[in-house]
Scaffold this motif. Structure first.
Motif, short mmCIF file in Angstrom:
data_model
loop_
_atom_site.label_atom_id
_atom_site.label_comp_id
_atom_site.label_asym_id
_atom_site.label_seq_id
_atom_site.Cartn_x
_atom_site.Cartn_y
_atom_site.Cartn_z
N LEU A 1 -0.87 -4.69 -6.77
CA LEU A 1 0.14 -5.38 -5.98
C LEU A 1 1.52 -5.27 -6.64
CD1 LEU A 1 -1.85 -8.60 -5.04
CD2 LEU A 1 -1.08 -6.85 -3.44
N SER A 2 1.55 -5.38 -7.97
CA SER A 2 2.82 -5.32 -8.69
C SER A 2 3.50 -3.97 -8.50
CB SER A 2 2.61 -5.59 -10.18
OG SER A 2 2.13 -6.91 -10.39
N LEU A 3 2.72 -2.89 -8.54
CA LEU A 3 3.31 -1.56 -8.34
C LEU A 3 3.92 -1.44 -6.95
CD1 LEU A 3 0.63 0.76 -10.00
CD2 LEU A 3 2.99 0.42 -10.76
N GLY A 4 3.21 -1.95 -5.94
CA GLY A 4 3.72 -1.89 -4.59
C GLY A 4 4.95 -2.75 -4.39
N GLY B 1 5.85 -1.51 5.62
CA GLY B 1 4.61 -1.95 6.23
C GLY B 1 4.81 -2.53 7.61
N ALA B 2 3.84 -2.30 8.49
CA ALA B 2 3.84 -2.90 9.83
C ALA B 2 2.40 -3.11 10.26
CB ALA B 2 4.57 -2.01 10.83
N ASP C 1 -8.00 -3.79 -2.40
CA ASP C 1 -7.81 -3.18 -1.09
C ASP C 1 -6.55 -2.32 -0.97
OD1 ASP C 1 -6.25 -5.46 -1.40
OD2 ASP C 1 -6.49 -6.16 0.65
N VAL C 2 -5.44 -2.80 -1.52
CA VAL C 2 -4.18 -2.07 -1.34
C VAL C 2 -4.20 -0.70 -2.02
CG1 VAL C 2 -2.68 -4.06 -0.92
CG2 VAL C 2 -3.16 -3.35 -3.27
N LYS D 1 0.83 -1.21 0.00
CA LYS D 1 0.00 0.00 0.00
C LYS D 1 0.86 1.26 0.00
CE LYS D 1 -3.42 -0.81 2.64
NZ LYS D 1 -4.32 -0.95 3.82
N CYS D 2 1.88 1.27 0.86
CA CYS D 2 2.78 2.43 0.91
C CYS D 2 3.55 2.56 -0.40
CB CYS D 2 3.76 2.29 2.08
SG CYS D 2 2.98 2.39 3.71
#
Length: 438
Positions: free
Chosen positions: A420-423, A124-125, A360-361, A114-115
């Motif tokens: 997801l791939s971009l993240g 991420g945490a 979601d991301v 996401k970040c």
């Protein structure tokens, strides 16, 4: 050179697989999504994919507190930092009965992506305490929060790991963490958490940020599909912070909310629910629930996701859309306000339909984005207006939405795989350039 998928299998055959999180279906789901990205993006080295599969740091702590009746009860708490490569790790703290290490590890992984999608300087945490907050008094929750903060003190910090509210926690929880940490270091440190009260250095618009981000994505999807908000209907699963704000924002745009549900029950009115009245009702309800709302028909929560609508917003728990119910969805847009609401098996079914999935991301990234704004303001001691916050949030959400759609079209990928791939690509590239540490 072997492709990432093949190379990973070779590594697994030589070295024993990681079993620490293997009992968690949510963690296995996150890893399965990562494998899909590895196949879609073969330029990512297999060893990087392997590193991204395992969280950087996982801490399990005992949290003993004295309950109101005088006895001592020991809760179990978790804090997982998936990645520190991009900067301080960032993610919420949830209080829920079902919390376990695998779930928290999966959520921390999704936070990294996401970040990355939003191009934020965070890894991420995620954190959690296995408890039912509805059964705890305010005093018990305060003692629980302060003791947990003490237990994780060695791995958190404004440049190391910054917490935020999540399921079962709120701005008051963040205020307790802020105060406990500040007493320990000897000075006020508002940048240790985000999502705290505005009076303590919080950001205006932070509470509404996730829901507003969801709505910004929905509006972009409606434009692409040539649908008008005032001619659209919506169903919302979950009526906490994200679900309620999403409902309020959609109603302002003319969308009719026909059904809402939470973990206690669901209500429906095909002519449109009175959302302002429902928000007040849920706030006054002993369980903060929509159950028995007088101006609507009660329905079986199992029927909620299958209610015909233009927009379906799962804004509650993980893994609620499965292979068993994915084929029953009757929406045009699936906007994932929750983390991980759709299983990979359900994704495969949805891919064969005309349902437009906002993953979601991307969809719920408004929360961490405005958390970033809050962190920056606290570091600079220079606060923004709510108009500035909302304008910048809209700008970043729309830009990221368009990046996802472009990659999806260019590579013939689903929206989820593109997002997801971009993240993953951002984090993987940074790991390649930095080396083995962190």
């Amino acid at each position: 050179m072997a492709t990432p998928a093949v190379a990973t299998k070779l590594l697994e055959s030589k070295y024993p697989p990681v079993t620490l999180f293997s009992s968690s279906p949510t963690y296995q789901m996150a890893c399965q999504q990562l494998r899909v990205v590895a196949e879609a993006m073969p330029d990512i080295p297999a060893d990087i994919i392997e590193r991204l599969t395992i969280p950087k740091r996982s801490l399990v702590v005992a949290v003993p507190i004295r309950m109101d009746d005088g006895h001592v009860h020991t809760f179990v708490g978790f804090r997982v930092q998936h990645s520190l490569t991009s900067g301080a790790s960032k993610g919420g703290l949830r209080y829920a009965p079902h919390v376990d290490l695998g779930e928290v590890a999966a959520l921390s992984m999704w936070m990294s992506w996401k970040c990355g999608i939003m191009n934020l300087p965070f890894g991420g945490a995620k954190g959690g305490i296995a408890c039912d907050p509805s059964l705890l008094s305010v005093g018990e929750k305060e003692r629980l929060t302060r003791r947990f903060t003490e237990e994780v003190q060695t791995i958190i910090g404004p440049r190391t790991d910054v917490m935020a509210p999540d399921m079962g926690t709120d701005e008051q929880t963040m205020a307790w963490i802020y105060d406990t940490y500040s007493m320990k270091v000897g000075y006020a440190c508002p940048e240790i958490v985000t999502g705290k009260p505005v009076d303590l250095g919080g950001c205006v618009g932070r509470r509404e940020a996730t829901g507003r981000g969801v709505v910004y994505c929905i509006l972009e999807a409606l434009k692409e599909l040539d649908l008008r908000p005032e001619q659209s209907t919506a169903v919302i699963q979950g009526f906490g912070n994200v679900g309620s704000v999403t409902s309020e924002e959609l109603v302002k745009l003319g969308v009719k909310i026909v059904a809402v549900g939470d973990r206690y029950g669901a209500v429906r009115d095909l002519h449109g629910l009175d959302i302002p009245a429902l928000v007040k009702y849920a706030a006054a309800h002993p369980q903060k629930s929509v159950v028995n709302f007088p101006d609507a028909e009660a329905i079986d929560p199992a029927e909620l996701l299958a209610t015909p609508c233009t927009i379906l917003v799962p804004a509650a728990l993980e893994r609620v859309i499965t292979a068993e119910n994915a084929g029953k969805l009757k929406c045009r847009i699936l906007a994932e306000g929750a983390n991980g609401p759709t299983t990979p098996d359900a994704d495969a079914i949805l891919a064969k339909t005309d349902i437009y999935v906002i993953p979601d991301v991307l969809c719920n990234a408004g929360g961490v984005t405005v958390s970033y704004f809050e962190w920056v303001q606290d570091l600079q001691q220079f606060m923004w207006s709510e108009q500035q916050v909302n304008e910048k949030l809209h700008e970043l959400m729309v830009a990221s939405f368009n990046k996802v759609r472009k990659l999806a079209r260019d590579r013939n990928l689903t929206n989820r795989t593109a997002a997801l791939s971009l993240g993953v690509l951002k984090v993987a590239l940074e790991k390649q350039k930095r080396g083995l540490f962190p």
